[in-house]
Design a protein around this motif. Structure first.
Motif, short mmCIF file in Angstrom:
data_model
loop_
_atom_site.label_atom_id
_atom_site.label_comp_id
_atom_site.label_asym_id
_atom_site.label_seq_id
_atom_site.Cartn_x
_atom_site.Cartn_y
_atom_site.Cartn_z
N HIS A 1 0.86 -1.18 0.00
CA HIS A 1 0.00 0.00 0.00
C HIS A 1 0.90 1.23 0.00
CE1 HIS A 1 -3.23 2.62 2.19
NE2 HIS A 1 -3.32 2.73 0.87
N TYR A 2 0.86 1.99 -1.07
CA TYR A 2 1.61 3.24 -1.19
C TYR A 2 0.69 4.38 -0.75
CZ TYR A 2 5.23 0.94 -3.98
OH TYR A 2 6.26 0.13 -4.42
N VAL A 3 1.19 5.21 0.18
CA VAL A 3 0.36 6.28 0.73
C VAL A 3 1.11 7.61 0.61
CG1 VAL A 3 -0.94 7.06 2.73
CG2 VAL A 3 -0.56 4.61 2.38
N PRO A 4 0.47 8.64 0.07
CA PRO A 4 1.13 9.96 -0.01
C PRO A 4 1.31 10.56 1.38
CG PRO A 4 -0.80 9.81 -1.46
CD PRO A 4 -0.85 8.63 -0.54
N ASP A 5 2.10 11.59 1.45
CA ASP A 5 2.23 12.36 2.69
C ASP A 5 0.89 13.04 2.98
OD1 ASP A 5 4.90 11.67 2.93
OD2 ASP A 5 5.58 13.43 1.80
N GLY A 6 0.57 13.18 4.27
CA GLY A 6 -0.68 13.81 4.65
C GLY A 6 -1.62 12.82 5.30
N SER A 7 -2.78 13.31 5.70
CA SER A 7 -3.73 12.49 6.44
C SER A 7 -4.80 11.86 5.58
CB SER A 7 -4.39 13.34 7.53
OG SER A 7 -5.05 14.46 6.96
N GLY A 8 -4.99 12.36 4.38
CA GLY A 8 -6.02 11.80 3.49
C GLY A 8 -7.41 12.23 3.92
#
Length: 301
Positions: free
Chosen positions: A19-26
């Protein structure tokens, strides 16, 4: 940021991936991704592409198909396109369950065989809000007839018959190489660039240069182009390699012509495997996919 993930399909098969997740909280728009034919998640530059998605604010769920790589499932190395396509839908369900996913902004990316999968998926599952079909396999029958000469197809019938009988009696499935250095030898992908790709670009511990013989029968009956008119109103980007020997460009373009709007076409120079290498074709295809998903799934909330 990348995390290991695993999830069960609706028939209980355990699939593993990242699971690739960007920076930040979403929560983030999220793209579900898997490789083509016998590939594994480490190959085909999937990590690079998923990283580009994350840098653009798009999360990504990348996984190995059942029976391949780090995922479970038997028979090992068997390619069942219908089950793989259904697993895409289960991957969407899994992505929805992740707390940093925006469930109303899920897309699907696929290449080669999985490029066909996302066409079928979008034609059946409206949870998917945009798809990218890269060098897609749109017709198993037509691709098979163009890859394998008619005399070889006829000779293969006896091997398939023997394999069915052996499997029914409890024997191990017969295997066939994905690619071979001998252009006259039986192989799932009997092209020179297939062998080069397998040798140079699939040096991963979980990759095996073989599939079950039955896989070829299952692939021959898989026809994603039959559903391409049902993809709309889901936006579709089709990326076609101009010199593709594995999935003939004319088949892809014929399918694209029958798709309804909204749709977009991007042509890249090179063969089928150039979109998986450090080439201008990869960069062009990756940039097009990032732009398309950002446009249709939106920026992070």
């Amino acid at each position: 940021m990348r995390h290991d993930i695993e999830f069960h399909t609706t028939d209980g098969t355990l699939l593993r991936g990242w699971h690739y997740v960007p920076d930040g909280s979403g929560p983030f728009p999220t793209v579900v991704m898997a490789t083509g034919l016998s590939g594994v998640k480490e190959g085909g530059r999937l990590p690079d592409l998923a990283g580009r998605f994350a840098a653009a604010g798009l999360a990504a769920v990348v996984y190995d198909h059942r029976n391949l790589g780090s995922s479970e499932g038997t028979p090992r190395q068997e390619i069942d396109p219908l089950l793989q396509m259904r697993d895409y839908s289960d991957a969407v369900t899994f992505a929805e369950s992740l707390p940093r996913t925006d469930p109303d902004r899920i897309g699907a990316w696929g290449s080669s065989l999985s490029g066909g999968h996302v066409i079928v998926l979008a034609g059946q599952d409206r949870r998917v809000r945009a798809i990218v079909a890269q060098v897609p396999m749109v017709s198993g029958r037509e691709c098979g007839q163009r890859l394998v000469p008619a005399p070889a197809l006829a000779a293969a019938a006896a091997f398939h018959r023997a394999d069915r009988r052996a499997r029914m009696a409890g024997g191990e499935p017969a295997m066939i190489p994905v690619a071979s250095p001998d252009p006259a030898a039986p192989a799932a992908l009997p092209t020179p660039d297939s062998w080069e790709f397998v040798q140079k670009d699939n040096d991963f511990p979980t990759y095996r240069n073989e599939v079950t013989l039955r896989s070829m029968e299952l692939l021959t009956g898989y026809e994603p182009a039959l559903l391409i008119e049902r993809v709309s109103p889901t936006p579709m980007l089709m990326i076609v390699a101009e010199d593709d020997l594995v999935c003939p460009p004319e088949l892809q373009l014929a399918a694209y012509s029958r798709a309804h709007e909204p749709k977009r076409y991007v042509g890249v120079r090179g063969g089928h495997f150039d979109v998986y290498r450090e080439t201008p074709a990869f960069d062009l295809a990756a940039d097009a996919a990032v732009t398309f998903f950002t446009e249709h799934l939106g920026a992070p909330a």
